[in-house]
Design an enzyme around this catalytic site. Structure first.
Site, PDB file in Angstrom:
ATOM      1  CD  GLU A  61       0.384  -6.149  -7.315  1.00 51.81           C
ATOM      2  OE1 GLU A  61      -0.258  -5.414  -6.531  1.00 51.81           O
ATOM      3  OE2 GLU A  61       1.068  -5.704  -8.257  1.00 51.81           O
TER       4      GLU A  61
ATOM      5  CD  GLU B 117      -2.201  -2.861  -9.773  1.00 50.44           C
ATOM      6  OE1 GLU B 117      -2.727  -3.519  -8.862  1.00 50.44           O
ATOM      7  OE2 GLU B 117      -1.673  -1.758  -9.585  1.00 50.44           O
TER       8      GLU B 117
END
Length: 581
Positions: free
Chosen positions: A235, A157
């Site tokens: 995710e 991320e």
């Protein structure tokens, strides 16, 4: 030997495969239960398991590596292979994961000039040293070498933190140089600039992280990838984590999550985050910081399909039903017998104040000025700062300058006040009434921030100093209290009401099972079971019980020690077979 490739689809030996994966962090589950959790993942219909790799767990001290016990990643991956599961590895240096400092080792911060997660040469040298050892574990386990690893992720991320593509390329190339031959991927949120900031398409295939509106986010990902390649949500957020002080345990209904899963499987591939959350044992729970500090609970249940203690849920069954419409479910025999035990009420045996046993727990380190935890070569736990602040008089200006996270201030071992987060630098006034006055400040590290820009401000303890009547106080004794030597507590010493103290409980058992420590009626602190740190407790909730996996217990005599900092305690604890919040 096989080959996994990313073309228009995910290909294993040239044949398209559908990736249905679940996140399961080996470092949040006792090793004796790895096989059980992986069997249940497979039984739900997953063909892949995904795990982060926490740098701070594997290199707790610079140059000192740990791949044993709960950090035996090779053994975890080998069990997955025994069960015919593929593996996606996300090998640091940063993992987020609501894990202490996002997986970065705290010792990095001993360098006052350290810059993290960017193309800063000292940081990259530390990563390279770590990767050299880590990839010795991972390289033989790739599919090309007969193992189950099919993909590895570059950073994590990153688009929500920075846009230093030079840094991302350096990490990717480091992985390739160390022997990574499976495809590289990145994962980022699909909002704002995140995908652009965090992607290096020439080296790693982009994926997204999100929990809803999957069709819309997949459309955005497809446009970003110029219409080529598979669509994957790395995710798929099917629940959420909890912070101390939240009004309730976060949950998500299984119907909406199952509908989103249907949309995903129609269009692409999935990794559930989390399939099984597990537990933030020890001091390894992280924190978030926006307007204020939000430290994460010990439980990382995440409202996942498998509970923190390994039970299946209605969400598990709903996902299993959706997956069965896409692929044939395997028949899995569960090999681990797990029972829950109610050991009932246990009365305390001994208790001792921290001040009384301090010298048996730590050696004092002198400095003219306060030193933060990292300068003391300490990563986690508490630091006690001590100094003589002189004669009786009015103190009109008392402040802690650049301190984190929570401090108990004692005058002559009497608690004067407690300060937390935003309160720490606020001026206090009080009167010294004794002829001589010893100041003690017990400062707790409640977990370094694991996400966003506050990660650059995570030195713990007291960094700049203590102001008394407008001037910095000097001549300090420092006591490091990582509490990794709980066996050194001297219960023969005195106990004083209202102070931080250790409370000892002993109990004999004939049958071992999972149990739950109900800490209602206790204030704040950390619990040890047979010397193993099972995590923090705090009366503000929402968590009210600590999970004790059966393998931490033994037939015969067992010991539980609670270190409690508020002076709020009971003469008994309860070990129940009833889990939950």
């Amino acid at each position: 030997m096989s080959e996994f490739a990313i073309k228009d689809e995910f290909l294993l030996d040239g044949e398209p495969v559908k990736i249905i994966s679940g996140a399961l962090h080996y470092f949040r589950v006792v090793p004796e239960y790895w096989r059980d959790r992986l069997e249940k993942l497979k039984a739900m219909g997953c063909n892949t398991v995904e795990t982060y790799v926490p740098w701070n767990g594997h290199e707790p001290k610079k140059g000192k590596f740990n791949f044993q016990g709960i950090y035996n990643i090779a053994e975890f991956i080998s069990i997955a292979q025994d069960l015919d599961l593929w593996v996606i590895v996300r090998p640091s240096p940063y993992i987020c994961a609501e894990w202490e400092f996002g997986g970065l080792p705290a010792w990095l911060l001993k360098d006052e000039n350290m810059r993290i997660r960017c193309h800063y040469e000292p940081f990259l040298r530390h990563v390279d040293d770590y990767f050299q050892v880590l990839f010795e574990q991972l390289v033989p386990l790739q599919v090309n070498h007969g193992g189950p690893i099919i993909m590895m992720q570059v950073e994590n991320e990153y688009g929500g933190y920075g846009n230093d593509k030079k840094y991302l390329r350096a990490i990717a190339n480091m992985m390739l140089e160390k022997g990574c031959v499976v495809p590289l991927v990145t994962s980022d949120g699909p909002w704002h600039d995140m995908l652009e900031n965090g992607s290096i398409p020439e080296l790693a295939f982009p994926t997204v992280n999100c929990g809803s509106n999957l069709k819309g986010h997949f459309k955005k990902l497809k446009e970003f990838n110029n219409g080529t390649g598979p669509l994957m949500v790395m995710e798929f957020w099917i629940g959420w984590f909890d912070a101390w002080g939240d009004t309730e345990h976060h949950t998500r209904d299984e119907k909406s999550a199952a509908q989103e899963l249907k949309d995903i499987l129609e269009l692409g591939h999935v990794n559930f985050y989390m399939f099984h959350g597990g537990t933030n044992f020890g001091f390894m729970s992280g924190a978030n910081y926006y307007e204020k500090l939000l430290p994460d609970t010990t439980s990382y249940d995440y409202d996942a399909p498998l509970t923190e203690w390994g039970d299946t849920t209605p969400k598990y069954e709903a996902f299993k039903q959706v997956i069965s419409q896409t692929s044939k479910l395997p028949k899995v025999n569960f090999s681990t017998e797990i029972i829950k035990k109610d050991y009932g009420k246990i009365l305390y045996k001994n208790r001792v104040s921290l001040f009384a046993t301090l010298d048996s727990m730590a050696e004092s380190i002198y400095s003219d000025y306060t030193m933060p935890m990292e300068k003391l070569d300490q990563n986690y736990g508490y630091v006690l700062y001590r100094t003589n602040i002189g004669k009786k008089r009015e103190i009109e200006d008392f402040r802690l300058i650049h301190a984190n996270d929570r401090a108990h201030i004692y005058i002559n071992q009497e608690l004067t006040f407690t300060k937390y987060d935003l309160e720490l630098p606020v001026k206090e006034s009080f009167e010294l009434t004794a002829e001589e006055n010893i100041l003690d400040i017990l400062v707790e590290n409640m977990g370094r921030v694991n996400y966003s820009i506050k990660m650059e401000e995570q030195r713990k303890g007291i960094k700049n100093g203590v102001v008394i009547n407008g001037a910095y106080q000097s001549e300090w004794q420092h006591y490091s209290l990582p509490l990794d030597n709980i066996e050194m507590v001297d219960f023969n010493k005195d106990f004083k009401e209202g102070s931080a103290a250790f409370h000892q409980f002993q109990f004999e058992i004939e049958e071992i099972g999972d149990t739950f420590l109900d800490f209602q009626g206790w204030g704040k602190g950390v619990a040890f079971v047979n010397g193993f740190n099972i995590g923090r407790f705090w009366e503000i909730g929402p968590q009210t019980k600590l999970y004790i996996p059966g393998p931490l217990l033994k037939k015969g005599m067992n010991e539980i020690v609670l270190f409690e900092t508020e002076g709020v305690y009971r003469d008994e604890i309860y070990l129940t077979d009833k889990p939950g919040y």
